[in-house]
Design a protein around this motif. Structure first.
Motif, short mmCIF file in Angstrom:
data_model
loop_
_atom_site.label_atom_id
_atom_site.label_comp_id
_atom_site.label_asym_id
_atom_site.label_seq_id
_atom_site.Cartn_x
_atom_site.Cartn_y
_atom_site.Cartn_z
N LEU A 74 43.19 36.13 43.01
CA LEU A 74 42.72 37.17 43.92
C LEU A 74 43.23 36.94 45.35
CD1 LEU A 74 39.04 37.56 42.64
CD2 LEU A 74 41.04 38.97 42.08
N CYS A 75 43.19 35.70 45.80
CA CYS A 75 43.71 35.38 47.14
C CYS A 75 45.21 35.66 47.21
CB CYS A 75 43.40 33.93 47.49
SG CYS A 75 41.66 33.62 47.86
N ALA A 76 45.94 35.34 46.14
CA ALA A 76 47.38 35.59 46.11
C ALA A 76 47.69 37.09 46.19
CB ALA A 76 47.99 34.99 44.85
N LEU A 77 46.88 37.92 45.55
CA LEU A 77 47.09 39.37 45.61
C LEU A 77 46.91 39.89 47.05
CD1 LEU A 77 45.21 40.49 42.38
CD2 LEU A 77 47.67 40.68 42.81
N CYS A 78 45.90 39.38 47.74
CA CYS A 78 45.68 39.78 49.13
C CYS A 78 46.82 39.29 50.02
CB CYS A 78 44.34 39.25 49.63
SG CYS A 78 42.92 39.97 48.82
N CYS A 93 37.72 39.60 50.46
CA CYS A 93 38.69 38.58 50.82
C CYS A 93 39.14 38.83 52.25
CB CYS A 93 39.89 38.65 49.86
SG CYS A 93 41.16 37.41 50.18
N TYR A 94 39.28 37.78 53.04
CA TYR A 94 39.67 37.89 54.44
C TYR A 94 40.93 37.07 54.71
CZ TYR A 94 35.02 39.80 55.27
OH TYR A 94 33.89 40.57 55.24
N ILE A 95 41.79 37.63 55.55
CA ILE A 95 43.01 36.92 55.97
C ILE A 95 43.03 36.86 57.49
CG2 ILE A 95 45.53 37.00 56.07
CD1 ILE A 95 45.56 38.22 53.33
N ALA A 151 42.20 40.59 58.61
CA ALA A 151 42.23 41.68 57.63
C ALA A 151 41.17 41.45 56.56
CB ALA A 151 43.61 41.76 56.98
N LYS A 152 40.60 42.56 56.08
CA LYS A 152 39.55 42.50 55.06
C LYS A 152 39.97 43.33 53.85
CE LYS A 152 34.61 43.51 54.49
NZ LYS A 152 33.42 44.04 55.18
N PHE A 153 39.85 42.73 52.67
CA PHE A 153 40.16 43.38 51.40
C PHE A 153 38.91 43.39 50.53
CE2 PHE A 153 44.02 41.55 53.03
CZ PHE A 153 45.03 42.46 52.71
N VAL A 154 38.84 44.35 49.62
CA VAL A 154 37.72 44.38 48.69
C VAL A 154 38.26 44.52 47.27
CG1 VAL A 154 37.35 46.88 48.88
CG2 VAL A 154 35.48 45.42 48.15
N PHE A 155 37.64 43.78 46.36
CA PHE A 155 37.90 43.91 44.93
C PHE A 155 36.65 44.54 44.34
CE2 PHE A 155 40.52 40.32 46.17
CZ PHE A 155 41.71 40.60 45.53
N GLU A 156 36.82 45.57 43.54
CA GLU A 156 35.68 46.21 42.89
C GLU A 156 35.95 46.34 41.40
OE1 GLU A 156 35.59 49.91 45.04
OE2 GLU A 156 34.13 49.14 46.47
N TRP A 190 42.63 47.40 50.78
CA TRP A 190 42.64 46.91 52.15
C TRP A 190 41.74 47.84 52.95
CZ3 TRP A 190 47.76 44.79 54.42
CH2 TRP A 190 47.57 44.25 55.68
N ILE A 191 40.61 47.34 53.46
CA ILE A 191 39.65 48.24 54.07
C ILE A 191 39.51 48.12 55.59
CG2 ILE A 191 38.28 48.55 52.00
CD1 ILE A 191 36.29 46.50 53.05
#
Length: 192
Positions: free
Chosen positions: A90-94, A137-139, A151-156, A175-176
């Motif tokens: 999941l981190c790699a996808l972000c 997930c945050y970067i 940056a903030k991402f969400v997995f649903e 990416w939200i």
């Protein structure tokens, strides 16, 4: 919401009560039109001050945002708490999404600051039909010497009762939000 309205009314009453006790009355002399205008400006300033305080309180308590220099920013997360077997994937996808958009930035951290997927039940007419799960997930990345990007991402994913879990087919991850931070803002957020 009721608490918010109560706070607003109490603040206004307190302000007008204090204004009435002042010895110098800026609205007490001059033509009627001028007095009304002065009262209007005093009221407007008081309401704007109360509204800002209420907004600050609401944003901080309910959304996890922090106000710095009059703007709202996300919290800086730099510790990965999630230990699920899919954590690295999941981190790699972000990271991949971020690097495609900002190839020249140096990534400092890619983290999921949750213990596990946040799960909520999906009900239809009072019956549980399934479950919805969310993971964030945050970067944090350095933008040369100028500043940072957060940056903030969400997995649903969803699951109907008795079925297998399905990922959100719209976007994985989604990416939200992106906050661009100056060095000053970054430093202040580190202290919060």
């Amino acid at each position: 919401m009721r608490r918010l309205i109560t706070m607003l009314l109490l603040s206004l009453l307190t302000y007008f009560g204090a204004s009435a006790q002042m010895t110098k009355k800026p609205t007490g002399t001059g033509p009627f039109k001028e007095r009304v205008t002065n009262l209007w400006h005093l009221s407007k300033d008081a309401i704007n001050g109360v509204a800002t305080k209420v907004q600050d309180n609401f944003e901080t308590e309910n959304s996890g945002l922090h106000r710095v220099n009059g703007k709202y920013y996300m919290h800086l997360y730099d510790t990965n708490i999630y230990k699920g077997s899919d954590s690295s994937e999941l981190c790699a996808l972000c990271r991949k999404e971020f690097e495609e958009k900002y190839p020249a930035m140096v990534i400092k951290s890619v983290v999921i600051p949750q213990l596990d997927w946040a799960t909520t039940t999906v009900e239809v007419d009072g019956q549980v039909e399934g479950y919805a799960q969310t993971l964030y997930c945050y970067i944090i990345a350095k933008d040369g010497n100028e500043g940072y990007v957060n940056a903030k991402f969400v997995f649903e994913r969803q699951k109907k009762v008795g079925d297998a879990t399905m990922n959100n087919l719209v976007k994985w991850p989604l990416w939200i939000r992106t906050d661009v931070l100056t060095n000053e803002v970054y430093g202040k957020l580190l202290k919060k």
